[in-house]
Design a protein around this motif. Structure first.
Motif, PDB file in Angstrom:
ATOM      1  N   ALA A  64      46.992  79.090 -36.226  1.00  0.00           N
ATOM      2  CA  ALA A  64      48.345  79.347 -36.735  1.00  0.00           C
ATOM      3  C   ALA A  64      48.853  78.161 -37.542  1.00  0.00           C
ATOM      4  CB  ALA A  64      49.295  79.641 -35.567  1.00  0.00           C
ATOM      5  N   GLU A  65      48.519  76.972 -37.124  1.00  0.00           N
ATOM      6  CA  GLU A  65      48.968  75.756 -37.811  1.00  0.00           C
ATOM      7  C   GLU A  65      48.104  75.418 -39.008  1.00  0.00           C
ATOM      8  OE1 GLU A  65      49.570  70.989 -36.746  1.00  0.00           O
ATOM      9  OE2 GLU A  65      49.107  72.458 -35.159  1.00  0.00           O
ATOM     10  N   SER A  66      46.810  75.691 -38.904  1.00  0.00           N
ATOM     11  CA  SER A  66      45.864  75.232 -39.924  1.00  0.00           C
ATOM     12  C   SER A  66      45.418  76.307 -40.905  1.00  0.00           C
ATOM     13  CB  SER A  66      44.616  74.675 -39.237  1.00  0.00           C
ATOM     14  OG  SER A  66      43.902  75.722 -38.566  1.00  0.00           O
ATOM     15  N   GLY A  67      45.579  77.569 -40.514  1.00  0.00           N
ATOM     16  CA  GLY A  67      45.049  78.643 -41.347  1.00  0.00           C
ATOM     17  C   GLY A  67      43.661  79.087 -40.939  1.00  0.00           C
ATOM     18  N   GLY A  68      43.135  78.522 -39.845  1.00  0.00           N
ATOM     19  CA  GLY A  68      41.822  78.925 -39.350  1.00  0.00           C
ATOM     20  C   GLY A  68      40.711  78.619 -40.340  1.00  0.00           C
ATOM     21  N   THR A  69      39.703  79.472 -40.351  1.00  0.00           N
ATOM     22  CA  THR A  69      38.565  79.235 -41.247  1.00  0.00           C
ATOM     23  C   THR A  69      38.972  79.337 -42.714  1.00  0.00           C
ATOM     24  OG1 THR A  69      37.940  81.564 -41.039  1.00  0.00           O
ATOM     25  CG2 THR A  69      36.846  79.993 -39.570  1.00  0.00           C
ATOM     26  N   VAL A  70      39.990  80.131 -43.009  1.00  0.00           N
ATOM     27  CA  VAL A  70      40.469  80.228 -44.389  1.00  0.00           C
ATOM     28  C   VAL A  70      41.087  78.902 -44.822  1.00  0.00           C
ATOM     29  CG1 VAL A  70      42.080  81.377 -45.948  1.00  0.00           C
ATOM     30  CG2 VAL A  70      40.821  82.716 -44.242  1.00  0.00           C
ATOM     31  N   GLY A  71      41.904  78.317 -43.938  1.00  0.00           N
ATOM     32  CA  GLY A  71      42.487  77.015 -44.245  1.00  0.00           C
ATOM     33  C   GLY A  71      41.433  75.927 -44.349  1.00  0.00           C
ATOM     34  N   TRP A  72      40.413  75.995 -43.482  1.00  0.00           N
ATOM     35  CA  TRP A  72      39.323  75.012 -43.558  1.00  0.00           C
ATOM     36  C   TRP A  72      38.587  75.126 -44.883  1.00  0.00           C
ATOM     37  CZ3 TRP A  72      34.056  75.798 -44.104  1.00  0.00           C
ATOM     38  CH2 TRP A  72      33.245  74.665 -43.908  1.00  0.00           C
ATOM     39  N   ARG A  73      38.282  76.352 -45.292  1.00  0.00           N
ATOM     40  CA  ARG A  73      37.573  76.540 -46.562  1.00  0.00           C
ATOM     41  C   ARG A  73      38.414  76.032 -47.729  1.00  0.00           C
ATOM     42  NH1 ARG A  73      35.786  82.533 -48.032  1.00  0.00           N
ATOM     43  NH2 ARG A  73      38.053  82.724 -48.204  1.00  0.00           N
ATOM     44  N   ARG A  74      39.725  76.218 -47.653  1.00  0.00           N
ATOM     45  CA  ARG A  74      40.594  75.720 -48.708  1.00  0.00           C
ATOM     46  C   ARG A  74      40.539  74.194 -48.768  1.00  0.00           C
ATOM     47  NH1 ARG A  74      45.078  77.478 -46.778  1.00  0.00           N
ATOM     48  NH2 ARG A  74      44.753  79.592 -47.561  1.00  0.00           N
ATOM     49  N   ALA A  75      40.519  73.540 -47.604  1.00  0.00           N
ATOM     50  CA  ALA A  75      40.434  72.078 -47.569  1.00  0.00           C
ATOM     51  C   ALA A  75      39.107  71.586 -48.129  1.00  0.00           C
ATOM     52  CB  ALA A  75      40.632  71.583 -46.140  1.00  0.00           C
ATOM     53  N   ILE A  76      38.025  72.283 -47.805  1.00  0.00           N
ATOM     54  CA  ILE A  76      36.704  71.901 -48.315  1.00  0.00           C
ATOM     55  C   ILE A  76      36.631  72.124 -49.818  1.00  0.00           C
ATOM     56  CG2 ILE A  76      34.245  72.431 -48.239  1.00  0.00           C
ATOM     57  CD1 ILE A  76      35.360  70.845 -45.828  1.00  0.00           C
ATOM     58  N   ASP A  77      37.180  73.227 -50.303  1.00  0.00           N
ATOM     59  CA  ASP A  77      37.181  73.486 -51.744  1.00  0.00           C
ATOM     60  C   ASP A  77      37.942  72.404 -52.496  1.00  0.00           C
ATOM     61  OD1 ASP A  77      35.692  75.747 -51.309  1.00  0.00           O
ATOM     62  OD2 ASP A  77      37.386  77.141 -51.447  1.00  0.00           O
ATOM     63  N   THR A  78      39.030  71.936 -51.902  1.00  0.00           N
ATOM     64  CA  THR A  78      39.787  70.844 -52.521  1.00  0.00           C
ATOM     65  C   THR A  78      38.939  69.584 -52.602  1.00  0.00           C
ATOM     66  OG1 THR A  78      41.904  71.732 -51.733  1.00  0.00           O
ATOM     67  CG2 THR A  78      41.842  69.389 -52.334  1.00  0.00           C
ATOM     68  N   ALA A  79      38.215  69.291 -51.533  1.00  0.00           N
ATOM     69  CA  ALA A  79      37.341  68.114 -51.529  1.00  0.00           C
ATOM     70  C   ALA A  79      36.253  68.244 -52.592  1.00  0.00           C
ATOM     71  CB  ALA A  79      36.717  67.935 -50.146  1.00  0.00           C
ATOM     72  N   VAL A  80      35.686  69.444 -52.737  1.00  0.00           N
ATOM     73  CA  VAL A  80      34.653  69.672 -53.761  1.00  0.00           C
ATOM     74  C   VAL A  80      35.217  69.394 -55.150  1.00  0.00           C
ATOM     75  CG1 VAL A  80      33.230  71.427 -54.872  1.00  0.00           C
ATOM     76  CG2 VAL A  80      33.335  71.312 -52.389  1.00  0.00           C
ATOM     77  N   GLN A  81      36.416  69.911 -55.424  1.00  0.00           N
ATOM     78  CA  GLN A  81      37.034  69.709 -56.734  1.00  0.00           C
ATOM     79  C   GLN A  81      37.322  68.242 -56.998  1.00  0.00           C
ATOM     80  OE1 GLN A  81      40.489  72.253 -56.601  1.00  0.00           O
ATOM     81  NE2 GLN A  81      39.262  74.121 -56.388  1.00  0.00           N
ATOM     82  N   ARG A  82      37.834  67.547 -55.990  1.00  0.00           N
ATOM     83  CA  ARG A  82      38.164  66.133 -56.170  1.00  0.00           C
ATOM     84  C   ARG A  82      36.910  65.291 -56.378  1.00  0.00           C
ATOM     85  NH1 ARG A  82      43.315  65.706 -57.806  1.00  0.00           N
ATOM     86  NH2 ARG A  82      44.774  66.700 -56.367  1.00  0.00           N
ATOM     87  N   LEU A  83      35.848  65.598 -55.623  1.00  0.00           N
ATOM     88  CA  LEU A  83      34.604  64.854 -55.789  1.00  0.00           C
ATOM     89  C   LEU A  83      33.993  65.107 -57.160  1.00  0.00           C
ATOM     90  CD1 LEU A  83      32.944  65.288 -52.280  1.00  0.00           C
ATOM     91  CD2 LEU A  83      33.775  63.171 -53.296  1.00  0.00           C
ATOM     92  N   ALA A  84      34.062  66.349 -57.623  1.00  0.00           N
ATOM     93  CA  ALA A  84      33.541  66.658 -58.960  1.00  0.00           C
ATOM     94  C   ALA A  84      34.339  65.920 -60.026  1.00  0.00           C
ATOM     95  CB  ALA A  84      33.582  68.165 -59.195  1.00  0.00           C
ATOM     96  N   ALA A  85      35.650  65.868 -59.857  1.00  0.00           N
ATOM     97  CA  ALA A  85      36.494  65.167 -60.832  1.00  0.00           C
ATOM     98  C   ALA A  85      36.219  63.671 -60.832  1.00  0.00           C
ATOM     99  CB  ALA A  85      37.968  65.429 -60.534  1.00  0.00           C
ATOM    100  N   SER A  86      35.895  63.113 -59.665  1.00  0.00           N
ATOM    101  CA  SER A  86      35.664  61.664 -59.573  1.00  0.00           C
ATOM    102  C   SER A  86      34.374  61.239 -60.259  1.00  0.00           C
ATOM    103  CB  SER A  86      35.636  61.228 -58.109  1.00  0.00           C
ATOM    104  OG  SER A  86      34.457  61.691 -57.451  1.00  0.00           O
ATOM    105  N   ARG A  87      33.484  62.188 -60.546  1.00  0.00           N
ATOM    106  CA  ARG A  87      32.213  61.856 -61.197  1.00  0.00           C
ATOM    107  C   ARG A  87      32.333  61.745 -62.710  1.00  0.00           C
ATOM    108  NH1 ARG A  87      30.117  66.312 -57.705  1.00  0.00           N
ATOM    109  NH2 ARG A  87      29.474  65.388 -55.721  1.00  0.00           N
TER     110      ARG A  87
END
Length: 340
Positions: free
Chosen positions: A182-205
């Motif tokens: 309820a607080e985090s969004g469950g697996t959907v919220g986790w996937r959103r957090a991981i997708d953000t990390a992927v985008q940020r890491l790609a941008a940092s390259r």
């Protein structure tokens, strides 16, 4: 059948052909190519317990270095010096990442690391300094949902005097998303957090982007042992959901230390509560990360090579290279003379 084959292909020709192919294979297999045989990816991807009782981990095709304080200091402080940007490791995530931080900290200052654990700092930021020096050696930022302002700052590479750029960044989360959907969004919220990390890491390259760290890695979601979990945790920490999350990490463009999943999956006895693993186990796990990050800075380029994981072999001496080239040049000539 063998007689008819030898009638068509002279044995000398066949032998020379095999020798030529063997020489070509040897040059390709043992050339100084980081892609082929520095074993960085093998170290990161998996392995097995060579001695399960003694917790001896064996990556595929290489030998680990056992890290000590002097090795970690040399790795992190080179070439900037204590207290400077890049001279520390930053850990961001939940309690499983915090245990990795403590394993790293035990190499820096065992007494201080033990004191921090005994102080009961659970949902809080923790740091360990170099003994006798003002510089931070390792820092843990509590963020089980990877959603804090500090985490966003790290992923943007927006560092400052309060939060300098680390040399090593380890991030990881997952179980809290399952525990508090309820607080985090469950697996959907986790996937959103991981997708953000992927985008940020790609941008940092990008060449014009601000670097996040010299080395960035993600910890897989911890393998749980349901029989050892408390009833509350057993009800929400679904092994199938964790398997899906780790598969998603593998499919994403992220540097994941998947070997840690193999270590946990094959040593369920190393956890008492079904979620957190023993100090001795975490020490072995963090040693894998140190081999991945530091071997190029801490291993001598001169033989004998006792450590072969994530290490660039020096190129062959000129005599060996010249001899191999001469052999490859002579073989076609001999085949030509034989055919005349």
């Amino acid at each position: 059948m063998l007689g008819s084959l030898t009638d068509r292909v002279p044995l000398t020709t066949a032998a020379l052909t095999v020798l030529a192919l063997s020489a070509l294979y040897a040059l390709a297999r043992f050339s100084p190519s980081s892609r082929i045989h520095n074993h960085c990816q093998a170290l990161q991807a998996g392995g097995w317990w060579a001695d399960a009782a003694a917790l001896v981990w064996q990556p595929q095709g290489c030998t680990l270095k056992q890290y000590k304080y002097a090795d970690v200091a040399r790795c992190l402080q080179r070439p900037l010096g204590a207290g400077a940007n890049g001279s520390y490791a930053l850990f961001v995530g939940d309690s499983t990442v915090r245990n990795k931080f403590y394993a790293w900290a035990r190499l820096i200052d065992p007494d201080l690391a033990a004191q921090s654990e005994e102080d009961g700092k659970v949902h809080a930021d923790i740091s360990v300094r170099w003994p006798g020096e003002p510089g931070v050696a390792a820092m843990f930022h509590w963020d089980p949902f990877l959603s804090s302002n500090t985490t966003a700052q790290v992923l943007r590479g927006a560092y400052n005097e309060t939060l300098p750029q680390p040399r090593v960044l380890l991030m990881g989360a997952g179980t809290w998303f399952l525990r508090r959907p309820a607080e985090s969004g469950g697996t959907v919220g986790w996937r959103r957090a991981i997708d953000t990390a992927v985008q940020r890491l790609a941008a940092s390259r990008r060449p014009d982007a601000r670097a996040i760290a010299d080395h960035v890695y993600l910890s897989p979601v911890t393998h749980v042992v349901p029989d050892k979990l408390t009833p509350e945790r057993r009800a929400v920490l679904d092994p199938e959901a964790i398997h899906w999350m780790n598969a998603y990490l593998q499919a994403a463009d992220l540097p994941v230390l998947s070997s840690w999943s193999d270590m946990e999956r094959t040593r369920p006895d190393a956890t008492l509560d079904g979620l957190h693993y023993s100090r001795a186990f975490e020490d072995v796990a963090i040693n894998v990360l140190l081999n991945r990050v530091c071997n190029r800075d801490t291993i001598s380029p001169r033989p004998p090579f006792r450590t072969t994981c994530c290490f660039e072999y020096p190129p062959p001496v000129r005599f060996v290279t010249a001899y191999a080239a001469l052999t490859l040049l002579l073989i076609p000539a001999l085949l030509y003379v034989r055919a005349r």
